[in-house]
Design a protein around this motif. Structure first.
Motif, PDB file in Angstrom:
ATOM      1  N   PRO A 157      -5.473  -4.187  -5.697  1.00 49.43           N
ATOM      2  CA  PRO A 157      -4.887  -3.773  -6.988  1.00 49.43           C
ATOM      3  C   PRO A 157      -4.551  -4.929  -7.930  1.00 49.43           C
ATOM      4  O   PRO A 157      -4.083  -4.674  -9.041  1.00 49.43           O
ATOM      5  CB  PRO A 157      -3.596  -3.062  -6.546  1.00 49.43           C
ATOM      6  N   TYR A 165       2.351  -4.222  -7.562  1.00 51.77           N
ATOM      7  CA  TYR A 165       1.111  -3.450  -7.577  1.00 51.77           C
ATOM      8  C   TYR A 165       1.022  -2.592  -6.314  1.00 51.77           C
ATOM      9  O   TYR A 165       1.495  -2.993  -5.243  1.00 51.77           O
ATOM     10  CB  TYR A 165      -0.100  -4.392  -7.640  1.00 51.77           C
ATOM     11  N   GLN A 166       0.379  -1.433  -6.450  1.00 51.00           N
ATOM     12  CA  GLN A 166       0.193  -0.566  -5.287  1.00 51.00           C
ATOM     13  C   GLN A 166      -1.277  -0.479  -4.919  1.00 51.00           C
ATOM     14  O   GLN A 166      -2.134  -0.184  -5.778  1.00 51.00           O
ATOM     15  CB  GLN A 166       0.718   0.837  -5.579  1.00 51.00           C
ATOM     16  N   GLY A 167      -1.579  -0.740  -3.647  1.00 50.25           N
ATOM     17  CA  GLY A 167      -2.951  -0.603  -3.183  1.00 50.25           C
ATOM     18  C   GLY A 167      -3.174  -1.421  -1.930  1.00 50.25           C
ATOM     19  O   GLY A 167      -2.255  -2.035  -1.370  1.00 50.25           O
ATOM     20  N   ASP A 168      -4.423  -1.422  -1.482  1.00 52.71           N
ATOM     21  CA  ASP A 168      -4.793  -2.090  -0.238  1.00 52.71           C
ATOM     22  C   ASP A 168      -4.929  -3.605  -0.461  1.00 52.71           C
ATOM     23  O   ASP A 168      -5.814  -4.056  -1.209  1.00 52.71           O
ATOM     24  CB  ASP A 168      -6.111  -1.496   0.262  1.00 52.71           C
ATOM     25  N   ILE A 212       0.820  -1.218   0.000  1.00 53.92           N
ATOM     26  CA  ILE A 212       0.000   0.000   0.000  1.00 53.92           C
ATOM     27  C   ILE A 212       0.856   1.271   0.000  1.00 53.92           C
ATOM     28  O   ILE A 212       0.385   2.338  -0.392  1.00 53.92           O
ATOM     29  CB  ILE A 212      -0.948  -0.005   1.229  1.00 53.92           C
TER      30      ILE A 212
END
Ligand code: SAM
Length: 262
Positions: free
Chosen positions: A153, A146-149, A126
């Protein structure tokens, strides 16, 4: 501010006085990193004595025999996480589809790339700084970051098809973050450390997501402290996963593998 001497004994003494347990080794590493520049060595030693993590100063950490790039603010891979990696290798089948969730620098993915022959390997985090750092380590291998919660993502086509998810997620209870050594507390991102009231807030969400993203027969592998095992196993069982606990007293590490039945 004192100027460190290129004289090794003086340098070692200064580092030791600042609390560096492995002062001799650190002195050698800092001298090498300064590449012959007295100014650079002064800056490095001053920063180390002021409490910055050695790995952030060097720009790399040793993990499972590999050199992993680590940038400021990003979690420094810990030696104990070798147990999580070993547990993952032990449960992985042939040509697995693998995700390193909460990847930080991407250290686990980097090692698993060499130890497994994954048909698909990706990492996710994240924190933009961690994602940038992981890309430095994993781009050369063609591993996507990948970027995210958590799982949000990831490409949807992998839902229900992952064979292995490793997740060294934050698991320090919020109240205990203040008790961590300053190197962690002051120089690693809070999101890398704070696991909520009982330390398991992120791991419960990881477990719930893994129950959806793992293929039948696939495994989630996580790290926790010994005192969190019972609550974590209950959470894993609550989402239909079957936990097995591994302990390595030498590493002071606890890993839990959790299999999706089927
Ligand atoms: C304890 S660090 C571990 C990093 C790496 N796995 C390692 O062992 O070196 C936890 C990582 O989880 C990431 N993280 C925390 N919450 C997250 C979330 N909701 N989704 C994705 N990553 C998260 C943090 O940014 C941090 O990089």
């Amino acid at each position: 501010m004192a100027t460190p001497s290129l004289d090794r004994p003086a340098l070692v003494q200064r580092l030791r006085a600042a609390g560096c347990v492995y002062a001799e080794d650190e002195a050698e590493l800092l001298i090498a990193a300064a590449a012959g520049s007295a100014t650079a060595l002064t800056d490095l030693v001053d920063s180390r004595v002021a409490g910055r993590p050695l790995e952030h100063l060097l720009g790399w950490a040793e993990f499972c025999g590999l050199r992993v790039a680590v940038t400021p603010g990003v979690f420094v891979p810990r030696g104990r996480t070798a147990l999580l990696v070993a547990a993952a290798v032990a449960v992985a089948g042939p040509a697995p589809a693998v995700l390193d969730l909460c990847c930080g620098s991407g250290a686990a993915a980097l090692v698993l790339h060499g130890r497994l022959a994954p048909r698909w390997l990706a990492a996710a985090d994240i924190d933009p700084a961690a994602v940038a750092c992981a890309r430095r380590n994993l781009d050369p291998l063609g591993v996507a970051v990948y970027q995210g919660d958590l799982f949000a993502p990831l490409p949807a086509r992998w839902r229900g098809r992952l064979d292995l998810v490793v997740a060294n997620a934050p698991y320090v209870p919020s109240d205990a973050v203040a008790l961590l050594p300053p190197e962690a507390r002051l120089h690693e991102a809070p999101v890398a450390l704070d696991g909520g009231a009982d330390g398991l807030a992120v791991l419960r969400r990881v477990a719930a997501g893994a129950a959806e993203w793992l293929a039948p027969g696939g495994h989630l592998v996580v790290e926790v402290s010994a005192g969190q095992v019972a609550a974590l196993c209950a959470a894993l069982a609550g989402v239909g996963l079957v936990p097995t606990v591994m302990r390595d007293d030498d590493l002071e590490a606890t890993a839990v593998t959790a299999r999706r039945p089927g």
